[in-house]
Motif scaffolding. Sequence first.
Motif, PDB file in Angstrom:
ATOM      1  N   ASP A  45       0.791  -1.148   0.131  1.00  0.00           N
ATOM      2  CA  ASP A  45       0.183   0.118  -0.064  1.00  0.00           C
ATOM      3  C   ASP A  45       0.886   1.309  -0.038  1.00  0.00           C
ATOM      4  O   ASP A  45       0.548   2.155  -0.614  1.00  0.00           O
ATOM      5  N   PHE A  46       1.872   1.245   0.843  1.00  0.00           N
ATOM      6  CA  PHE A  46       2.758   2.096   1.134  1.00  0.00           C
ATOM      7  C   PHE A  46       3.464   2.896  -0.319  1.00  0.00           C
ATOM      8  O   PHE A  46       3.812   3.911  -0.715  1.00  0.00           O
ATOM      9  N   ALA A  47       3.922   1.650  -0.930  1.00  0.00           N
ATOM     10  CA  ALA A  47       4.755   1.872  -2.130  1.00  0.00           C
ATOM     11  C   ALA A  47       3.860   2.263  -3.272  1.00  0.00           C
ATOM     12  O   ALA A  47       4.417   2.825  -4.419  1.00  0.00           O
ATOM     13  N   LYS A  48       2.631   2.373  -3.345  1.00  0.00           N
ATOM     14  CA  LYS A  48       1.713   2.638  -4.368  1.00  0.00           C
ATOM     15  C   LYS A  48       1.905   2.109  -5.651  1.00  0.00           C
ATOM     16  O   LYS A  48       2.307   3.102  -6.715  1.00  0.00           O
ATOM     17  N   GLY A  49       2.418   0.937  -5.689  1.00  0.00           N
ATOM     18  CA  GLY A  49       2.885   0.370  -7.066  1.00  0.00           C
ATOM     19  C   GLY A  49       4.115   0.870  -7.839  1.00  0.00           C
ATOM     20  O   GLY A  49       4.683   0.053  -8.437  1.00  0.00           O
ATOM     21  N   GLU A  50       4.780   1.512  -6.873  1.00  0.00           N
ATOM     22  CA  GLU A  50       6.216   1.795  -7.203  1.00  0.00           C
ATOM     23  C   GLU A  50       7.331   1.055  -6.402  1.00  0.00           C
ATOM     24  O   GLU A  50       7.917   1.587  -5.418  1.00  0.00           O
ATOM     25  N   PHE A  51       7.130  -0.058  -6.669  1.00  0.00           N
ATOM     26  CA  PHE A  51       8.327  -1.103  -5.759  1.00  0.00           C
ATOM     27  C   PHE A  51       8.864  -2.093  -7.006  1.00  0.00           C
ATOM     28  O   PHE A  51       8.382  -2.511  -7.793  1.00  0.00           O
ATOM     29  N   VAL A  52      10.086  -2.302  -6.162  1.00  0.00           N
ATOM     30  CA  VAL A  52      10.668  -3.709  -7.031  1.00  0.00           C
ATOM     31  C   VAL A  52      10.077  -4.900  -6.670  1.00  0.00           C
ATOM     32  O   VAL A  52       9.880  -5.219  -5.441  1.00  0.00           O
ATOM     33  N   GLY A 100      21.411 -20.464  -7.933  1.00  0.00           N
ATOM     34  CA  GLY A 100      19.956 -20.135  -7.919  1.00  0.00           C
ATOM     35  C   GLY A 100      19.861 -18.741  -8.711  1.00  0.00           C
ATOM     36  O   GLY A 100      20.947 -18.025  -8.661  1.00  0.00           O
ATOM     37  N   GLN A 101      18.754 -18.388  -8.768  1.00  0.00           N
ATOM     38  CA  GLN A 101      18.280 -17.170  -9.645  1.00  0.00           C
ATOM     39  C   GLN A 101      17.251 -16.352  -8.901  1.00  0.00           C
ATOM     40  O   GLN A 101      16.248 -17.073  -8.865  1.00  0.00           O
ATOM     41  N   VAL A 102      17.480 -15.041  -8.785  1.00  0.00           N
ATOM     42  CA  VAL A 102      16.138 -14.241  -8.486  1.00  0.00           C
ATOM     43  C   VAL A 102      16.047 -13.178  -9.593  1.00  0.00           C
ATOM     44  O   VAL A 102      17.051 -12.599  -9.742  1.00  0.00           O
ATOM     45  N   SER A 103      14.803 -12.982 -10.250  1.00  0.00           N
ATOM     46  CA  SER A 103      14.745 -12.003 -11.130  1.00  0.00           C
ATOM     47  C   SER A 103      13.631 -11.283 -10.511  1.00  0.00           C
ATOM     48  O   SER A 103      12.553 -11.265 -10.000  1.00  0.00           O
ATOM     49  N   LEU A 104      14.067  -9.617 -10.720  1.00  0.00           N
ATOM     50  CA  LEU A 104      13.150  -8.592  -9.812  1.00  0.00           C
ATOM     51  C   LEU A 104      12.808  -7.497 -11.171  1.00  0.00           C
ATOM     52  O   LEU A 104      13.645  -7.677 -12.071  1.00  0.00           O
ATOM     53  N   ALA A 105      11.455  -7.158 -11.209  1.00  0.00           N
ATOM     54  CA  ALA A 105      11.323  -6.139 -12.102  1.00  0.00           C
ATOM     55  C   ALA A 105      11.360  -4.847 -11.469  1.00  0.00           C
ATOM     56  O   ALA A 105      10.908  -4.428 -10.191  1.00  0.00           O
ATOM     57  N   THR A 106      12.190  -4.156 -12.027  1.00  0.00           N
ATOM     58  CA  THR A 106      12.503  -2.571 -11.575  1.00  0.00           C
ATOM     59  C   THR A 106      11.279  -1.838 -11.795  1.00  0.00           C
ATOM     60  O   THR A 106      10.435  -2.070 -12.766  1.00  0.00           O
ATOM     61  N   ILE A 107      11.186  -0.513 -11.059  1.00  0.00           N
ATOM     62  CA  ILE A 107       9.928   0.460 -11.442  1.00  0.00           C
ATOM     63  C   ILE A 107      10.117   0.807 -12.789  1.00  0.00           C
ATOM     64  O   ILE A 107       8.940   1.104 -13.378  1.00  0.00           O
ATOM     65  N   SER A 108      11.101   0.800 -13.591  1.00  0.00           N
ATOM     66  CA  SER A 108      11.176   1.228 -14.811  1.00  0.00           C
ATOM     67  C   SER A 108      10.826   0.149 -15.775  1.00  0.00           C
ATOM     68  O   SER A 108      10.782   0.232 -17.193  1.00  0.00           O
TER      69      SER A 108
END
Length: 251
Positions: free
Chosen positions: A28-35, A51-59
């Motif tokens: 809620d706090f990040a309002k959609g803008e988080f990794v 192992g692999q972790v894939s993150l979606a960045t804000i961009s």
Amino acid sequence: MNRTSRALKNSRVKVAVRCRPAFQDEIDFAKGEFVSIVQTKEESLASKDLGQVSLATISGKQRDFHYDYVFGEDTAQDYVYDRLARPIVNEVLRGVNGTIFAYGQTGTGKTYTMGILEFVNNEHAGLIPRAISQVFEHVHNVTSTTDCDVSITQSFIQLYREQIQDLLAPPSAEQDSLIIREDPVRGFYVEGLTEYVVSSYRESEALLNMGLENRAIAPTLMNATSSRSHTILTLNIEQRIHSDPQNPQQY
Ligand code: ADP
Ligand code: MG
């Protein structure tokens, strides 16, 4: 597998990342803008992949990171223990030193993973209570099948602002910072540290809880459970096998 990942794979130092689930208030706090975590992929023992972790960045870009172990949001405590800690504890029980330490920003799940906020004996139990349990299981097995003595001592310290506090010291003891010394035989040690002999899981648990209480009420160390304080629990395990002339045992 590239050269870097191969070097990592062969290293004695293993790095694991554990992603805890996001809390609703964080979302809620990040309002959609988080990794966000797109996916986690465990290491593959067969192909020796990390192992692999894939993150979606804000961009909107995806970035992949590789570690020896990757634990996703749904990974249970017992699974983390079996993959990560059990092999280290097995080595310790064969006489090879081992350390597990948790690193990360406040709130990322270090205390939960290590299991020392509350010492529970259920599926939420963290690495430390499980390791203690494995050690005493080993002691039980080895002493009931071999002619040997096992002696275990436990100590528990807190580091806070360059000060070392003995969490198992009797309440009347001086609370001045302890001093780290180096000895050619013993290596590094904390001078004057209280060490208790422990002979069961329950005794070890009681001492750990006593240390955690002392941590909470430590008079000289305000805000001691803050992110700037670190605790170190040490179990020293000494195993002496009495050699049987009929069946000589290797140390
Ligand atoms: P840290 O010690 O790194 O500051 P904590 O271990 O205190 O973080 O974790 C912060 C919060 O997140 C706690 O409420 C904890 O119970 C919760 N938490 C941590 N890891 C997990 C997890 N893997 N699954 C569910 N909840 C978790
Ligand atoms: Mg913590």
